[in-house]
Design a protein around this motif. Structure first.
Motif, PDB file in Angstrom:
ATOM      1  N   UNK A 141       0.826  -1.215   0.000  1.00 22.57           N
ATOM      2  CA  UNK A 141       0.000   0.000   0.000  1.00 22.57           C
ATOM      3  C   UNK A 141       0.858   1.262   0.000  1.00 22.57           C
ATOM      4  N   UNK A 142       1.989   1.223   0.685  1.00 18.89           N
ATOM      5  CA  UNK A 142       2.913   2.366   0.704  1.00 18.89           C
ATOM      6  C   UNK A 142       3.524   2.541  -0.685  1.00 18.89           C
ATOM      7  N   UNK A 143       3.976   1.440  -1.284  1.00 13.18           N
ATOM      8  CA  UNK A 143       4.566   1.482  -2.624  1.00 13.18           C
ATOM      9  C   UNK A 143       3.545   2.012  -3.629  1.00 13.18           C
ATOM     10  N   UNK A 144       2.344   1.478  -3.582  1.00 14.65           N
ATOM     11  CA  UNK A 144       1.275   1.887  -4.495  1.00 14.65           C
ATOM     12  C   UNK A 144       1.012   3.386  -4.377  1.00 14.65           C
ATOM     13  N   UNK A 145       0.943   3.876  -3.173  1.00 14.10           N
ATOM     14  CA  UNK A 145       0.703   5.293  -2.925  1.00 14.10           C
ATOM     15  C   UNK A 145       1.822   6.161  -3.514  1.00 14.10           C
ATOM     16  N   UNK A 146       3.068   5.732  -3.349  1.00 11.10           N
ATOM     17  CA  UNK A 146       4.211   6.488  -3.883  1.00 11.10           C
ATOM     18  C   UNK A 146       4.178   6.501  -5.407  1.00 11.10           C
ATOM     19  N   UNK A 147       3.958   5.332  -6.023  1.00 14.28           N
ATOM     20  CA  UNK A 147       3.928   5.244  -7.483  1.00 14.28           C
ATOM     21  C   UNK A 147       2.793   6.103  -8.039  1.00 14.28           C
ATOM     22  N   UNK A 148       1.630   6.024  -7.443  1.00 13.31           N
ATOM     23  CA  UNK A 148       0.490   6.813  -7.926  1.00 13.31           C
ATOM     24  C   UNK A 148       0.735   8.306  -7.752  1.00 13.31           C
ATOM     25  N   UNK A 149       1.379   8.680  -6.681  1.00 12.47           N
ATOM     26  CA  UNK A 149       1.715  10.087  -6.454  1.00 12.47           C
ATOM     27  C   UNK A 149       2.708  10.583  -7.501  1.00 12.47           C
ATOM     28  N   UNK A 150       3.703   9.768  -7.822  1.00 10.77           N
ATOM     29  CA  UNK A 150       4.718  10.151  -8.810  1.00 10.77           C
ATOM     30  C   UNK A 150       4.127  10.256 -10.226  1.00 10.77           C
ATOM     31  N   UNK A 151       3.246   9.324 -10.583  1.00 10.35           N
ATOM     32  CA  UNK A 151       2.659   9.333 -11.920  1.00 10.35           C
ATOM     33  C   UNK A 151       1.417  10.216 -12.016  1.00 10.35           C
ATOM     34  N   UNK A 152       0.841  10.568 -10.892  1.00  7.76           N
ATOM     35  CA  UNK A 152      -0.344  11.417 -10.892  1.00  7.76           C
ATOM     36  C   UNK A 152      -1.597  10.724 -11.370  1.00  7.76           C
ATOM     37  N   UNK A 153      -1.620   9.382 -11.280  1.00  7.05           N
ATOM     38  CA  UNK A 153      -2.789   8.621 -11.699  1.00  7.05           C
ATOM     39  C   UNK A 153      -2.794   7.263 -11.001  1.00  7.05           C
ATOM     40  N   UNK A 154      -3.854   6.507 -11.241  1.00  5.50           N
ATOM     41  CA  UNK A 154      -3.983   5.178 -10.652  1.00  5.50           C
ATOM     42  C   UNK A 154      -2.902   4.247 -11.210  1.00  5.50           C
TER      43      UNK A 154
END
Length: 129
Positions: free
Chosen positions: A82-95
């Motif tokens: 969940x932490x990784x997913x949140x970081x990746x989504x924040x960096x890409x600006x999408x799901x």
């Protein structure tokens, strides 16, 4: 500081009292284990510092410290997905699934400041890590 300051005082007291080697060995064992527990709690930079102790950078660490911290050389804890997913989504600006067709939740490796996951890009099917 709740660990470091009391231990520093203990170490200084033993220096002043010129304690025998067996007392120092016991103190090193107790303190290195407590230090490892704190490192595992804090992670990141602290894991890197523990790895330096394990490698005895600067020839500054007693053998017991090197042995205790050696688990950090190849057994770094990974972040929850969940932490990784949140970081990746924040960096890409999408799901996550807007960019990746697949994204393995279990990392193939973890280090002191990051971890690696296998994935497949949605746009062209390329396999990436």
């Amino acid at each position: 500081y709740s660990l470091a300051i009391p231990k520093y005082i203990q170490y200084r007291a033993h220096m002043i009292m010129q304690s025998p080697d067996d007392v120092w060995d016991e103190l090193h064992e107790e303190t290195s284990k407590a230090g490892l527990d704190k490192i595992m709690e804090l992670q990141g930079f602290y894991v890197k510092s523990g790895q330096m102790a394990a490698a005895n950078i600067g020839n500054a660490f007693p053998k017991i410290w090197q042995d205790t911290m050696s688990v950090l050389q190849d057994e770094c804890p990974s972040e929850p997905f969940e932490v990784v997913k949140s970081i990746v989504e924040s960096e890409y600006g999408c799901d996550l699934h807007d960019v990746f067709e697949t994204f393995e939740e279990t990392p193939i490796g973890a280090a002191s400041i990051g971890q690696v996951h296998r994935a497949t890009l949605k746009r062209d099917g390329s396999k990436v890590v």
